[in-house]
Structure formats: structure tokens, C-alpha cells
Design an enzyme around this catalytic site. Structure first.
Site, PDB file in Angstrom:
ATOM      1  N   THR A 118       5.269   2.891 -13.759  1.00 22.85           N
ATOM      2  CA  THR A 118       4.481   3.858 -14.546  1.00 22.85           C
ATOM      3  C   THR A 118       5.480   4.474 -15.542  1.00 22.85           C
ATOM      4  O   THR A 118       6.737   4.259 -15.402  1.00 22.85           O
ATOM      5  CB  THR A 118       4.131   5.088 -13.238  1.00 22.85           C
ATOM      6  OG1 THR A 118       5.373   5.720 -13.031  1.00 22.85           O
ATOM      7  CG2 THR A 118       3.316   4.646 -12.302  1.00 22.85           C
ATOM      8  N   ARG A 140       7.964  -6.012 -18.512  1.00 26.41           N
ATOM      9  CA  ARG A 140       7.505  -4.984 -19.149  1.00 26.41           C
ATOM     10  C   ARG A 140       7.374  -5.104 -20.727  1.00 26.41           C
ATOM     11  O   ARG A 140       6.353  -4.499 -21.389  1.00 26.41           O
ATOM     12  CB  ARG A 140       8.499  -3.987 -18.875  1.00 26.41           C
ATOM     13  CG  ARG A 140       8.412  -3.238 -17.508  1.00 26.41           C
ATOM     14  CD  ARG A 140       9.346  -2.511 -17.050  1.00 26.41           C
ATOM     15  NE  ARG A 140       9.194  -2.068 -15.564  1.00 26.41           N
ATOM     16  CZ  ARG A 140      10.155  -1.693 -14.632  1.00 26.41           C
ATOM     17  NH1 ARG A 140      11.174  -1.383 -14.971  1.00 26.41           N
ATOM     18  NH2 ARG A 140       9.965  -1.379 -13.504  1.00 26.41           N
ATOM     19  N   PRO A 174       0.849  -1.134   0.069  1.00 32.75           N
ATOM     20  CA  PRO A 174       0.021  -0.126  -0.100  1.00 32.75           C
ATOM     21  C   PRO A 174       0.797   1.171   0.167  1.00 32.75           C
ATOM     22  O   PRO A 174       0.455   2.340  -0.453  1.00 32.75           O
ATOM     23  CB  PRO A 174      -0.772  -0.155   1.328  1.00 32.75           C
ATOM     24  CG  PRO A 174      -0.969  -1.575   1.571  1.00 32.75           C
ATOM     25  CD  PRO A 174       0.209  -2.060   0.977  1.00 32.75           C
ATOM     26  N   GLU A 208       3.580  -2.436 -13.464  1.00 34.11           N
ATOM     27  CA  GLU A 208       5.017  -2.915 -13.715  1.00 34.11           C
ATOM     28  C   GLU A 208       5.548  -1.670 -14.180  1.00 34.11           C
ATOM     29  O   GLU A 208       6.592  -1.636 -14.902  1.00 34.11           O
ATOM     30  CB  GLU A 208       4.811  -3.576 -15.208  1.00 34.11           C
ATOM     31  CG  GLU A 208       3.910  -5.062 -14.628  1.00 34.11           C
ATOM     32  CD  GLU A 208       4.578  -6.348 -15.147  1.00 34.11           C
ATOM     33  OE1 GLU A 208       5.538  -6.211 -15.809  1.00 34.11           O
ATOM     34  OE2 GLU A 208       3.789  -7.220 -14.976  1.00 34.11           O
ATOM     35  N   GLY A 258       5.109   1.578  -3.897  1.00 35.96           N
ATOM     36  CA  GLY A 258       4.541   1.338  -5.348  1.00 35.96           C
ATOM     37  C   GLY A 258       5.868   1.728  -6.342  1.00 35.96           C
ATOM     38  O   GLY A 258       6.612   0.789  -6.477  1.00 35.96           O
TER      39      GLY A 258
END
Ligand code: CAA
Length: 386
Positions: free
Chosen positions: A371, A249, A131, A369, A134
Site C-alpha cells: 500500500t 513495484r 487472508p 504490491e 497483507g
């Protein structure tokens, strides 16, 4: 017409055809229903497993199909053109947990986990984010503490794709101590299964798009993990995750190219049918210019992706290439789907036509995966690293 700028071999074309036929017969009739109901059909995974699509880049010795990266991505694009939710399920499984096990797993771990995953009997997931961790993935706080031969894990993982169905989850946790924090080098990778005591599935996200791919939080509460579930070396888990994301990616880029290709096809067909001011709207230059730009960007994204895939198969360092492919393809998917909605006008804004779903599905390719901003950081850093 999808331009195959990279010449495909006969084998690649035949696997592409299998994926296309599967998508048309097994996915297309249900895609909208699954999207509306946010429903994930596990039976589809079984069927994809029978085709070998759950072990695409796993060698035959480990029950996989043993194809190269380009073949895998060409098949993935076909699936994504019809159902981007199933595509991300395949992408995560094929690019992340199975590749981590293949590369860093022991023979016993490969026997127990990789082989059934490659056969499509166990679905894989990847749990890095939390949470509060990221983009800054190395700041994760899930803690693993040694207890005899076992590890005890406590923490919450977030945004886990296939999380409700994931049967083999590659989870990253801190193995350094609060008194001796080692940053990215204080993180290790563990093979987690839902049967471990202390494992539970938390909140299921109610998402804008990719609604048929379940995304959840996972809670580890004094979860006892046997010592033989550590993957590779203590302290190398973050590096493994980053190296695997170089593969991941590419998968997301293929998914994005598939979404964009679908939007282009729907928009071109609609423009030929839809009449305004007495003629099909494709006769208007405003629409022709949009379609031309859409087609050009899709072709450029696919070409860069295929070049990155072949570089990977030649054993080259692809961190920068992979981020470029993901960045270009995901921003193309968002832009192309936006133009498609515009060409459809009001009909593009309602659920009667597929471009509304494609527009929603495209957005997350710019987020997960890594930003677009993180991809730009990776690309820029690599400019100075050699
Ligand atoms: N390959 C190999 N090693 C790598 C690497 C790569 N691609 N990237 C970084 N590393 C290594 C570095 O060399 C460094 O190693 P040393 O300790 O030996 O020096 C170590 O990892 C730490 O690297 P950085 O100092 O660069 O780490 P950082 O904290 O600055 O973070 C980052 C770098 C690129 C921003 C990284 O945190 C990142 O990629 N963030 C985005 C996270 C992400 O993509 N999350 C995806 C979640 S999974 C998901 O979405 C899947 C899904 O379900 C769909």
C-alpha cells in the site's frame, strides 16, 4: 503528448511502438467488454508471448527478449494506457516469478519452468499474501513440513493475480516450526503448479477495477511438493519476495503512469470538444489548470520511474527508489483519474466513456504490491539505513 523525459534508444522506441500497435489493434477493441464481463482472454497472453513480452528481461539464453528494465517499463506503460488488466498480468509475470527463477533457480528449474514462461507458454503468478497477512507479509501462516524428500504444504494464499490461469506460482510458506518461529527468516519459496495433489483454486474476487485480471485465493491442502521445487535456500523466501517486489513495484508504477496518461489524453480531448457557455471548456482556466496539473504530475511520475529503472540497470540498490516511483505514480493515477472524471462531469460517471474504468482501475495501484502507507514506511526506513 507523452513526454519521454529519458531519451530512448532506437531499440527502445521500436519495442514501444510494437506495444502501442498491439494495444491499439488487439486490446482496445475489447477492453470495455472484458471489463464488463470480468473476462480474461488467455489467447492474448499467447499473442504477447509471440512478441517476446512474457520474457522481456529474461536473457536470450533462457528464451527471453533480454531487454533492460527501462525498455520493459516503456512497453508496459503502452499496454496499461489501453488495458490495465493485461498490464498487471504482464507486470506480475515479468517482474516477480520469472525474475525469482532467473535469480535463484537451479539450471534444471530454469529449463523446466523459466524457459517456457519466457516463451509465453506458461503464465506465472506470485503468492505471498494471505487472508490475515497483507501489509504484514512476514506474519504468513501457510506451513511447509518436510516429508522424506518432499514438502507438504497447508494454507490459503490470497489476492493472487492471474491465479485462475497461473501455471507456475511462486508461493511463500513457513518452513520454521511452531516451537521455533524465526519471523521473516522462517519463510521459504516454492514453485507450485496446479497439477500438484492438494492444490485448488478458491474464491474469485469480484473487484471494483482491473476486472479482466482474475484475482483468486489458492488453497493448499496437504499439497505434496517435490523437494526440487524449493527455490534457493530454506529460510530465504521472504528476502527473495522483498527483493522481487523492488522490481514488481516498478512494474506497478509503469501501469499507474499508463492509466494516468490515458485519463489525461481522454480529458484533454473531451475538453476540446465539449462546449458550455458557448465555447469549448478547454477555454476556461478552471479546466486548463486541471489539465496542466495532470500533465505535470504524469510527467514527474514517468521521470522518476525511468530514473529508478536506469538505476536498477546500473546495478544500484533501488529499494527506496522503487517505492518512491510506485508511491508517486499510483497516487498520481488516482488523482489524475479523479480530475478526468470531474472534467467529463456526468459523462465521467457512466460507462459510456473510458474515464469511469480508468478511475476504478487506478485505485488498486495504491493498494497492491504494498500500500502507499507501506511504501512510505520503506522510503522512511531507507533514509536511516545508509
Ligand atoms: N530487499 C532485500 N531484503 C529485504 C527487503 C528488500 N527490499 N525488504 C526487507 N528485506 C529483508 C530485511 O533486511 C530483513 O532481513 P534480515 O532478516 O536479514 O534482517 C528481512 O527482509 C525482514 O525485513 P523487515 O524486518 O523489514 O520485515 P518487516 O516484517 O518489518 O516487513 C515490510 C517489511 C516492508 C512492511 C514488508 O512486509 C512489506 O513490503 N509489506 C508489504 C507486502 C506487499 O508488498 N505485498 C505485496 C503482495 S504481492 C502483490 O500484490 C502482487 C500482485 O498480485 C499484484
Amino acid at each position: 503528448m507523452a513526454w519521454a523525459l529519458t531519451p530512448l534508444t532506437e531499440e527502445q522506441r521500436s519495442i514501444q511502438a510494437v506495444a502501442r500497435e498491439f494495444a491499439a489493434s488487439e486490446l482496445a477493441p475489447f477492453t470495455d467488454e472484458w471489463d464488463r464481463g470480468a473476462y480474461f482472454d488467455p489467447a492474448i497472453i499467447g499473442k504477447l508471448g509471440e512478441l517476446g513480452f512474457l520474457g522481456m528481461m529474461i536473457p536470450e539464453a533462457y528464451d527471453g527478449l533480454g531487454v533492460d528494465t527501462l525498455t520493459y517499463l516503456v512497453a508496459l506503460e503502452e499496454i496499461a494506457t489501453v488495458d490495465a488488466s493485461i498490464a498487471v498480468t504482464l507486470s506480475v509475470h515479468n517482474s516477480l516469478p520469472t525474475q525469482m527463477l532467473l535469480r535463484w533457480g537451479t539450471e534444471a528449474q530454469k529449463e523446466r519452468f523459466l524457459k517456457p514462461m519466457a516463451r509465453g507458454e506458461l503464465l506465472g503468478a506470485f503468492a505471498l499474501s494471505e487472508p490475515d497477512a497483507g501489509s504484514d507479509a512476514a506474519s504468513l501462516t501457510t506451513q511447509a513440513i518436510r516429508d522424506g524428500g518432499d514438502w507438504i504444504l497447508n494454507g490459503t494464499k490470497a489476492w493472487v493475480s492471474s491465479g485462475t490461469k497461473g501455471e507456475v506460482i511462486l508461493a511463500m510458506a513457513r518452513t520454521d516450526s511452531p516451537e521455533d518461529r524465526r519471523g521473516a527468516r522462517g519463510i521459504s519459496a516454492f514453485i507450485v503448479t496446479p497439477d500438484l495433489p492438494g492444490f485448488s483454486v478458491g474464491k474469485k474476487e469480484d473487484k471494483m477495477g482491473l476486472r479482466a485480471s482474475p484475482t483468486v485465493q489458492l488453497h493448499f491442502s496437504d499439497m505434496r511438493v517435490p523437494g526440487d521445487r524449493l527455490l534457493g535456500q530454506v529460510g530465504s523466501g521472504f528476502i527473495y519476495a522483498m527483493q522481487s517486489l523492488d522490481n514488481g513495484r516498478l512494474g506497478i508504477a509503469a501501469q499507474a503512469v499508463g492509466i494516468a496518461e490515458a485519463a489525461l489524453r481522454h480529458a484533454a480531448a473531451y475538453a476540446a470538444e465539449r462546449k458550455q457557455f458557448g465555447k469549448p471548456i478547454k477555454e476556461f482556466q478552471a479546466i486548463q489548470f486541471k489539465l496542466a496539473d495532470m500533465a505535470s504530475r504524469v510527467a514527474a511520475s514517468r521521470a522518476l520511474l525511468h530514473a529508478a529503472a536506469t538505476a536498477k540497470d546500473r546495478g544500484e540498490h533501488i529499494t527506496q527508489f522503487s517505492s518512491m516511483a510506485k508511491l508517486l505514480a499510483s497516487e498520481t493515477a488516482m488523482w489524475v483519474t479523479t480530475q478526468a472524471v470531474q472534467i467529463f462531469g456526468g459523462y465521467g460517471y457512466v460507462k459510456d466513456y473510458p474515464v469511469e474504468r480508468l478511475f476504478r482501475d487506478a485505485k488498486v495501484t495504491e493498494i497492491y504490491e504494498g500500500t502507499s502507507e507501506i511504501q512510505r514506511i520503506v522510503i522512511a526506513r531507507e533514509l536511516y539505513s545508509r
